[in-house]
Design a protein around this motif. Structure first.
Motif, mmCIF file in Angstrom:
data_model
loop_
_atom_site.group_PDB
_atom_site.id
_atom_site.type_symbol
_atom_site.label_atom_id
_atom_site.label_comp_id
_atom_site.label_asym_id
_atom_site.label_seq_id
_atom_site.Cartn_x
_atom_site.Cartn_y
_atom_site.Cartn_z
ATOM 1 N N THR A 457 42.973 22.425 47.579
ATOM 2 C CA THR A 457 42.020 22.804 47.157
ATOM 3 C C THR A 457 41.925 23.690 46.054
ATOM 4 O OG1 THR A 457 42.317 23.526 49.429
ATOM 5 C CG2 THR A 457 40.587 25.178 48.541
ATOM 6 N N GLU A 458 40.839 23.618 45.867
ATOM 7 C CA GLU A 458 40.677 23.889 44.532
ATOM 8 C C GLU A 458 39.363 25.815 44.085
ATOM 9 O OE1 GLU A 458 39.276 22.678 41.038
ATOM 10 O OE2 GLU A 458 39.577 24.116 39.065
ATOM 11 N N PHE A 459 40.085 26.746 44.317
ATOM 12 C CA PHE A 459 38.902 27.805 43.868
ATOM 13 C C PHE A 459 39.074 28.408 42.645
ATOM 14 C CE2 PHE A 459 40.947 28.076 48.290
ATOM 15 C CZ PHE A 459 39.663 28.667 49.132
ATOM 16 N N ILE A 460 37.339 28.220 42.189
ATOM 17 C CA ILE A 460 36.978 29.134 40.528
ATOM 18 C C ILE A 460 36.564 30.296 41.054
ATOM 19 C CG2 ILE A 460 36.026 27.988 38.845
ATOM 20 C CD1 ILE A 460 36.608 25.821 39.213
ATOM 21 N N ILE A 461 37.498 31.347 40.073
ATOM 22 C CA ILE A 461 36.657 32.370 40.866
ATOM 23 C C ILE A 461 36.417 32.777 39.106
ATOM 24 C CG2 ILE A 461 37.307 34.896 40.753
ATOM 25 C CD1 ILE A 461 39.583 33.334 41.697
ATOM 26 N N SER A 462 34.972 33.548 39.382
ATOM 27 C CA SER A 462 33.656 33.409 37.658
ATOM 28 C C SER A 462 33.711 34.953 37.860
ATOM 29 C CB SER A 462 32.989 32.743 37.672
ATOM 30 O OG SER A 462 32.052 33.159 36.907
ATOM 31 N N ILE A 463 34.198 35.578 36.804
ATOM 32 C CA ILE A 463 33.953 37.419 36.796
ATOM 33 C C ILE A 463 32.788 37.085 35.017
ATOM 34 C CG2 ILE A 463 34.668 39.909 35.890
ATOM 35 C CD1 ILE A 463 35.492 37.870 39.103
ATOM 36 N N PRO A 464 32.207 37.849 35.572
ATOM 37 C CA PRO A 464 31.312 37.664 34.004
ATOM 38 C C PRO A 464 32.052 38.552 32.635
ATOM 39 C CG PRO A 464 29.610 39.153 35.600
ATOM 40 C CD PRO A 464 31.472 38.331 36.144
ATOM 41 N N LEU A 465 31.485 38.215 31.951
ATOM 42 C CA LEU A 465 31.872 38.943 30.220
ATOM 43 C C LEU A 465 30.753 40.196 29.987
ATOM 44 C CD1 LEU A 465 33.510 36.106 28.439
ATOM 45 C CD2 LEU A 465 34.695 38.044 29.132
ATOM 46 N N ASN A 466 31.283 41.014 29.099
ATOM 47 C CA ASN A 466 29.893 41.775 28.360
ATOM 48 C C ASN A 466 29.275 43.394 29.779
ATOM 49 O OD1 ASN A 466 31.153 40.561 26.085
ATOM 50 N ND2 ASN A 466 29.166 39.222 26.375
ATOM 51 N N VAL A 467 30.005 43.162 31.168
ATOM 52 C CA VAL A 467 29.734 43.752 31.977
ATOM 53 C C VAL A 467 30.395 45.220 32.151
ATOM 54 C CG1 VAL A 467 28.145 43.160 33.733
ATOM 55 C CG2 VAL A 467 28.753 41.837 33.282
#
Ligand code: ADP
Length: 467
Positions: A457-467
């Motif tokens: 399994t692969e989990f991809i976490i995305s966190i916005p930059l410049n926030v």
């Protein structure tokens, strides 16, 4: 319960089909009635025109007189049957334009919103006298003869009426152009009136529009209602199942520390423990550990159940690669004995994130812990990161048992645990991924997962930059 829902769905579909059948039958009946009413109303108009229009009447008088003359000539044997019919045809042809014109004028006057064509056919002509019946028409195997009106194929026509016209002829031999000998005979003419309405189906359907539209709307409404009720029922069932599972899981989780505590407290009363400070300490250690385990479980349920909207983040500017390395170090320390190969590929470039370090670490640890829990026999985890102008992406990949695509859609739901496959021995409350997802959401980011059963399994976490 599952069976009950299936029975409910099947019964509802059958009921809906039956309802549609009845509705279709009723519409068909209404169509037949409307068609009948439409044709009857049109027939009435045409009969009225035919009976009450003086021009048409006078035309009929003219040809009937000529016709009589022809019959008299035939009786005197001065013309043949064929020439009677030919002459009749000629009379009809010359009178027809006037007839059609007069007829169309009358139709316009009535103000019908559609076009109708009308024709009169002669089916049969016979002379009856003392010698017997003499059929003038049809002599061979002919069909009815188009006589007057508009010429359209008979199969397109609707029967308005059939009429039999009986009359008698009497002459004492004095008429100049007719018989110079006395003549007496009766004749019978059978006629058939047909009408043709272009596009009558469209007109009848047009009159049923309100019925069609209301039936369709009602039908769609019922389907929508049914769909809504069944999906609400399924959702409700799922929630109940998940809650039941959760209660079973937490009971199971609580049982072990409680049992250990009970044994430990009982052993405190035994002489061996009371007299040996070493044994006492070790028992107290056990009690401490079980106590903190219970505390941890309760904390997990209390805090990990929080939704993103209820979370207050303590954001701090954080350099991503440094943070990720530290987070990973702490994690590796916690799984030291578990023999897990961890491979990291953290982007060395600097990127600043605004994050609540404590909460994001909890989220990442939850995912990493799952990679260990469900990582199969030879546990290996790959963690990598990269970023673009908009977001920072962290990937956590394992080569474990994987999740089927059906279950993958649900793993972020509160209390959800996969029940199929070989994983009953792995403990959990179904809160880890839910909480991780809520934390990432509170950071305005998102988590996605890809998995293949047996592959990992692969989990991809995305966190916005410049926030
Ligand atoms: P749990 O306490 O059951 O681990 P989670 O919310 O962390 O709850 O995970 C939900 C379910 O998703 C788990 O029960 C497990 O079946 C499945 N799952 C999560 N992570 C993985 C993984 N890395 N590999 C396989 N299955 C996983």
């Amino acid at each position: 319960m599952h069976r009950k829902i299936n029975i409910l769905i099947i019964t509802s579909i059958i009921a809906l089909l039956a309802l549609s059948g009845i509705q279709a039958y009723l519409i068909h009946n209404t169509y037949q009635l409307k068609k009948k009413a439409f044709l009857a109303e049109t027939k009435k108009v045409i009969s009225k025109i035919d009976d009450e229009t003086p021009v048409i009447d006078s035309l009929e008088t003219v040809w009937s007189e000529k016709f009589l003359g022809l019959l008299a000539k035939y009786k005197m044997k001065s013309i043949s049957k064929d020439s009677i019919m030919n002459s009749l045809k000629l009379i009809a042809e010359s009178a027809n334009p006037h007839f059609v014109e007069a007829y169309n004028k009358e139709v316009k006057k009535v103000g019908l919103e559609y076009d109708i064509q009308y024709q009169k056919n002669i089916l049969n002509i016979a002379i009856v006298d003392s010698t017997g019946i003499d059929t003038i028409f049809p002599t061979r195997q002919e069909e009815g003869m188009f006589f007057i009106g508009e010429d359209f194929p008979k199969e397109n026509g609707y029967l308005i009426s059939t009429a039999t016209w009986n009359s008698s002829f009497q002459s004492d031999g004095s008429e100049e152009d007719l018989a110079q000998i006395p003549l007496e005979f009766e004749f019978v003419v059978k006629t058939q009136d047909l009408m043709n309405i272009a596009d009558w189906q469209r007109i009848v359907f047009g009159r049923m529009t309100a019925l069609f539209v209301s039936s369709l709307l009602l039908f769609l409404f019922v389907i929508g209602l049914l769909f809504y009720s069944i999906s609400a029922l399924i959702k409700q069932k799922k929630v109940t199942d998940i809650k039941t599972d959760f209660i079973n899981n937490i009971t199971h989780e609580l049982k072990t520390p409680l049992a250990t505590l009970s044994i430990a407290s009982k052993s405190l009363r035994t002489d061996t423990v009371v007299q040996s400070p070493k044994a006492l300490n070790s028992t107290l250690d056990i009690i401490d550990r079980q106590n903190s385990r219970l505390q941890k479980l309760i904390d997990q349920v209390m805090s990990n159940s929080l939704g993103a909207e209820k979370m207050t983040l303590q954001k701090e500017p954080t350099e991503a690669s440094v943070y990720l390395r530290q987070m990973l170090q702490d994690f590796e320390l916690s799984i030291k004995e578990k023999n897990v190969a961890v491979k990291a590929d953290i982007s060395p470039e600097k990127a600043e994130l605004q994050i609540d370090r404590f909460l994001l670490t909890t989220a990442l640890h939850n995912i990493l812990e799952n990679a260990v829990k469900y990582g199969g026999d030879e546990k290996s985890i790959e963690i990598s990161s990269q970023f673009n102008a908009k977001e920072y992406l962290i990937s956590i990949k394992d080569h474990g048992i994987g999740i089927s695509s059906k279950n993958l859609k649900e793993v972020f739901e509160k209390f959800y645990r996969v029940t199929d496959g070989d994983r009953h021995d792995v403990k959990g409350l179904g809160l880890g991924l839910y909480y991780a997802n809520q934390i990432v959401k509170a950071h305005n980011g998102h988590i996605s997962a890809q998995s293949e059963v047996g592959q990992g399994t692969e989990f991809i976490i995305s966190i916005p930059l410049n926030v």
